[in-house]
Design a protein around this motif. Structure first.
Motif, mmCIF file in Angstrom:
data_model
loop_
_atom_site.group_PDB
_atom_site.id
_atom_site.type_symbol
_atom_site.label_atom_id
_atom_site.label_comp_id
_atom_site.label_asym_id
_atom_site.label_seq_id
_atom_site.Cartn_x
_atom_site.Cartn_y
_atom_site.Cartn_z
ATOM 1 N N GLU A 1 0.834 -1.209 0.000
ATOM 2 C CA GLU A 1 0.000 0.000 0.000
ATOM 3 C C GLU A 1 0.865 1.254 0.000
ATOM 4 O OE1 GLU A 1 -3.534 0.167 2.642
ATOM 5 O OE2 GLU A 1 -2.832 -1.813 3.289
ATOM 6 N N MET A 2 1.909 1.262 0.850
ATOM 7 C CA MET A 2 2.816 2.410 0.912
ATOM 8 C C MET A 2 3.487 2.639 -0.436
ATOM 9 S SD MET A 2 4.842 1.969 4.468
ATOM 10 C CE MET A 2 4.173 2.462 6.032
ATOM 11 N N THR A 3 3.986 1.573 -1.025
ATOM 12 C CA THR A 3 4.670 1.674 -2.311
ATOM 13 C C THR A 3 3.748 2.275 -3.370
ATOM 14 O OG1 THR A 3 6.080 -0.208 -1.764
ATOM 15 C CG2 THR A 3 5.874 0.364 -4.103
ATOM 16 N N ALA A 4 2.535 1.791 -3.430
ATOM 17 C CA ALA A 4 1.576 2.285 -4.429
ATOM 18 C C ALA A 4 1.273 3.766 -4.221
ATOM 19 C CB ALA A 4 0.292 1.467 -4.365
ATOM 20 N N ARG A 5 1.037 4.164 -2.987
ATOM 21 C CA ARG A 5 0.683 5.565 -2.736
ATOM 22 C C ARG A 5 1.858 6.505 -2.968
ATOM 23 N NH1 ARG A 5 -3.548 5.591 2.335
ATOM 24 N NH2 ARG A 5 -4.834 3.874 1.556
ATOM 25 N N LEU A 6 3.058 6.069 -2.597
ATOM 26 C CA LEU A 6 4.226 6.942 -2.752
ATOM 27 C C LEU A 6 4.625 7.134 -4.210
ATOM 28 C CD1 LEU A 6 6.304 5.802 0.345
ATOM 29 C CD2 LEU A 6 5.102 7.986 0.034
ATOM 30 N N PRO B 1 9.021 8.875 -7.104
ATOM 31 C CA PRO B 1 10.333 8.645 -6.493
ATOM 32 C C PRO B 1 11.382 8.203 -7.507
ATOM 33 C CG PRO B 1 8.849 6.837 -5.975
ATOM 34 C CD PRO B 1 8.035 7.890 -6.659
ATOM 35 N N THR B 2 12.596 8.695 -7.322
ATOM 36 C CA THR B 2 13.725 8.225 -8.120
ATOM 37 C C THR B 2 14.424 7.091 -7.377
ATOM 38 O OG1 THR B 2 15.128 9.940 -7.151
ATOM 39 C CG2 THR B 2 14.073 10.430 -9.274
ATOM 40 N N ARG B 3 14.143 6.984 -6.095
ATOM 41 C CA ARG B 3 14.635 5.881 -5.265
ATOM 42 C C ARG B 3 13.589 5.666 -4.184
ATOM 43 N NH1 ARG B 3 17.651 6.061 -0.501
ATOM 44 N NH2 ARG B 3 18.049 8.254 -0.833
ATOM 45 N N LEU B 4 13.233 4.410 -3.942
ATOM 46 C CA LEU B 4 12.262 4.106 -2.901
ATOM 47 C C LEU B 4 12.576 2.750 -2.290
ATOM 48 C CD1 LEU B 4 9.683 4.702 -1.307
ATOM 49 C CD2 LEU B 4 8.383 3.696 -3.195
ATOM 50 N N GLU B 5 12.773 2.763 -0.996
ATOM 51 C CA GLU B 5 13.000 1.540 -0.235
ATOM 52 C C GLU B 5 12.137 1.636 1.017
ATOM 53 O OE1 GLU B 5 16.752 -0.957 1.680
ATOM 54 O OE2 GLU B 5 17.050 1.118 1.050
ATOM 55 N N ILE B 6 11.326 0.624 1.247
ATOM 56 C CA ILE B 6 10.490 0.583 2.442
ATOM 57 C C ILE B 6 10.854 -0.679 3.202
ATOM 58 C CG2 ILE B 6 8.157 0.535 3.372
ATOM 59 C CD1 ILE B 6 7.236 1.865 0.735
ATOM 60 N N THR C 1 4.381 -3.057 12.055
ATOM 61 C CA THR C 1 4.181 -2.018 13.062
ATOM 62 C C THR C 1 5.242 -0.912 12.990
ATOM 63 O OG1 THR C 1 5.477 -3.293 14.677
ATOM 64 C CG2 THR C 1 3.083 -3.598 14.706
ATOM 65 N N HIS C 2 6.445 -1.242 12.564
ATOM 66 C CA HIS C 2 7.569 -0.304 12.541
ATOM 67 C C HIS C 2 8.188 -0.309 11.141
ATOM 68 C CE1 HIS C 2 7.098 -1.274 16.787
ATOM 69 N NE2 HIS C 2 7.800 -0.197 17.088
ATOM 70 N N PHE C 3 8.216 0.854 10.506
ATOM 71 C CA PHE C 3 8.716 0.947 9.135
ATOM 72 C C PHE C 3 9.755 2.048 8.995
ATOM 73 C CE2 PHE C 3 4.614 -1.050 8.712
ATOM 74 C CZ PHE C 3 4.840 -2.025 7.763
ATOM 75 N N ARG C 4 10.601 1.882 7.984
ATOM 76 C CA ARG C 4 11.566 2.908 7.593
ATOM 77 C C ARG C 4 11.398 3.122 6.093
ATOM 78 N NH1 ARG C 4 15.777 5.156 9.836
ATOM 79 N NH2 ARG C 4 15.696 3.638 11.530
ATOM 80 N N ILE C 5 11.266 4.383 5.692
ATOM 81 C CA ILE C 5 11.185 4.740 4.278
ATOM 82 C C ILE C 5 12.460 5.494 3.919
ATOM 83 C CG2 ILE C 5 10.018 6.166 2.557
ATOM 84 C CD1 ILE C 5 7.426 5.745 4.135
ATOM 85 N N ARG C 6 13.143 4.997 2.894
ATOM 86 C CA ARG C 6 14.282 5.707 2.301
ATOM 87 C C ARG C 6 13.835 6.087 0.899
ATOM 88 N NH1 ARG C 6 18.275 1.129 4.393
ATOM 89 N NH2 ARG C 6 18.648 1.967 6.477
ATOM 90 N N MET C 7 13.791 7.384 0.655
ATOM 91 C CA MET C 7 13.192 7.824 -0.596
ATOM 92 C C MET C 7 13.844 9.106 -1.099
ATOM 93 S SD MET C 7 9.160 8.614 -1.067
ATOM 94 C CE MET C 7 8.511 9.430 -2.486
ATOM 95 N N ARG D 1 0.903 12.973 4.424
ATOM 96 C CA ARG D 1 -0.329 13.254 3.663
ATOM 97 C C ARG D 1 -0.536 12.229 2.549
ATOM 98 N NH1 ARG D 1 1.328 18.602 3.848
ATOM 99 N NH2 ARG D 1 2.031 18.506 1.684
ATOM 100 N N THR D 2 0.535 11.880 1.877
ATOM 101 C CA THR D 2 0.455 10.928 0.770
ATOM 102 C C THR D 2 0.059 9.540 1.264
ATOM 103 O OG1 THR D 2 2.116 12.208 -0.432
ATOM 104 C CG2 THR D 2 1.722 9.953 -1.184
ATOM 105 N N LEU D 3 0.563 9.144 2.417
ATOM 106 C CA LEU D 3 0.222 7.826 2.968
ATOM 107 C C LEU D 3 -1.184 7.808 3.572
ATOM 108 C CD1 LEU D 3 3.601 6.809 4.624
ATOM 109 C CD2 LEU D 3 2.648 5.997 2.450
#
Length: 83
Positions: free
Chosen positions: A5-10, A15-20, A39-45, A64-66
Protein backbone atom coordinates in the motif's frame (compact mmCIF):
# COMPACT_ATOMS: atom_id res chain seq x y z
CA UNK A 1 0.36 -5.85 2.98
CA UNK A 2 1.09 -2.37 4.25
CA UNK A 3 4.40 -2.19 2.36
CA UNK A 4 2.52 -2.71 -0.91
CA UNK A 5 0.00 0.00 0.00
CA UNK A 6 2.82 2.41 0.91
CA UNK A 7 4.67 1.67 -2.31
CA UNK A 8 1.58 2.28 -4.43
CA UNK A 9 0.68 5.56 -2.74
CA UNK A 10 4.23 6.94 -2.75
CA UNK A 11 4.37 6.53 -6.54
CA UNK A 12 2.34 9.75 -6.64
CA UNK A 13 5.55 11.56 -5.59
CA UNK A 14 7.48 10.07 -8.55
CA UNK A 15 10.33 8.65 -6.49
CA UNK A 16 13.73 8.23 -8.12
CA UNK A 17 14.64 5.88 -5.26
CA UNK A 18 12.26 4.11 -2.90
CA UNK A 19 13.00 1.54 -0.23
CA UNK A 20 10.49 0.58 2.44
CA UNK A 21 11.74 -1.61 5.25
CA UNK A 22 9.56 -3.44 7.76
CA UNK A 23 11.69 -3.18 10.91
CA UNK A 24 9.00 -4.61 13.17
CA UNK A 25 10.89 -7.73 14.20
CA UNK A 26 13.76 -5.68 15.62
CA UNK A 27 11.22 -4.05 17.96
CA UNK A 28 9.79 -7.32 19.33
CA UNK A 29 8.67 -6.76 22.91
CA UNK A 30 8.74 -2.97 22.64
CA UNK A 31 5.75 -0.67 22.71
CA UNK A 32 3.49 -0.89 19.70
CA UNK A 33 4.87 -4.22 18.49
CA UNK A 34 2.34 -6.92 17.65
CA UNK A 35 2.53 -10.46 16.36
CA UNK A 36 2.71 -10.54 12.58
CA UNK A 37 4.76 -7.37 12.27
CA UNK A 38 3.77 -4.40 10.14
CA UNK A 39 4.18 -2.02 13.06
CA UNK A 40 7.57 -0.30 12.54
CA UNK A 41 8.72 0.95 9.13
CA UNK A 42 11.57 2.91 7.59
CA UNK A 43 11.19 4.74 4.28
CA UNK A 44 14.28 5.71 2.30
CA UNK A 45 13.19 7.82 -0.60
CA UNK A 46 14.41 10.42 -3.08
CA UNK A 47 11.94 12.46 -5.09
CA UNK A 48 11.83 15.66 -7.11
CA UNK A 49 8.73 16.50 -5.04
CA UNK A 50 11.08 17.25 -2.14
CA UNK A 51 13.05 19.98 -3.94
CA UNK A 52 12.93 23.19 -1.94
CA UNK A 53 11.23 21.57 1.07
CA UNK A 54 12.82 21.42 4.49
CA UNK A 55 12.88 18.19 6.51
CA UNK A 56 9.58 18.85 8.28
CA UNK A 57 7.77 19.73 5.05
CA UNK A 58 9.08 16.54 3.42
CA UNK A 59 7.82 14.44 6.31
CA UNK A 60 4.43 16.15 6.20
CA UNK A 61 4.16 15.51 2.47
CA UNK A 62 4.86 11.80 2.95
CA UNK A 63 2.35 11.59 5.82
CA UNK A 64 -0.33 13.25 3.66
CA UNK A 65 0.45 10.93 0.77
CA UNK A 66 0.22 7.83 2.97
CA UNK A 67 -3.05 9.08 4.47
CA UNK A 68 -4.94 6.48 6.51
CA UNK A 69 -1.96 4.09 6.55
CA UNK A 70 -0.12 6.18 9.14
CA UNK A 71 -2.59 5.63 12.03
CA UNK A 72 -2.48 1.87 11.40
CA UNK A 73 1.23 1.60 12.20
CA UNK A 74 3.18 2.37 15.35
CA UNK A 75 6.39 3.95 14.05
CA UNK A 76 7.62 5.45 10.80
CA UNK A 77 11.22 6.55 10.31
CA UNK A 78 12.02 8.50 7.15
CA UNK A 79 15.19 9.31 5.26
CA UNK A 80 14.10 11.68 2.51
CA UNK A 81 16.23 13.37 -0.14
CA UNK A 82 15.84 15.41 -3.33
CA UNK A 83 18.01 13.00 -5.33
Amino acid sequence: MIVDEMTARLQALHPTRLEILDESESHRGHGGWREGGETHFRIRMASPAFVGLDRVARHRLVHRTLGDIVPRIHALAMELAER
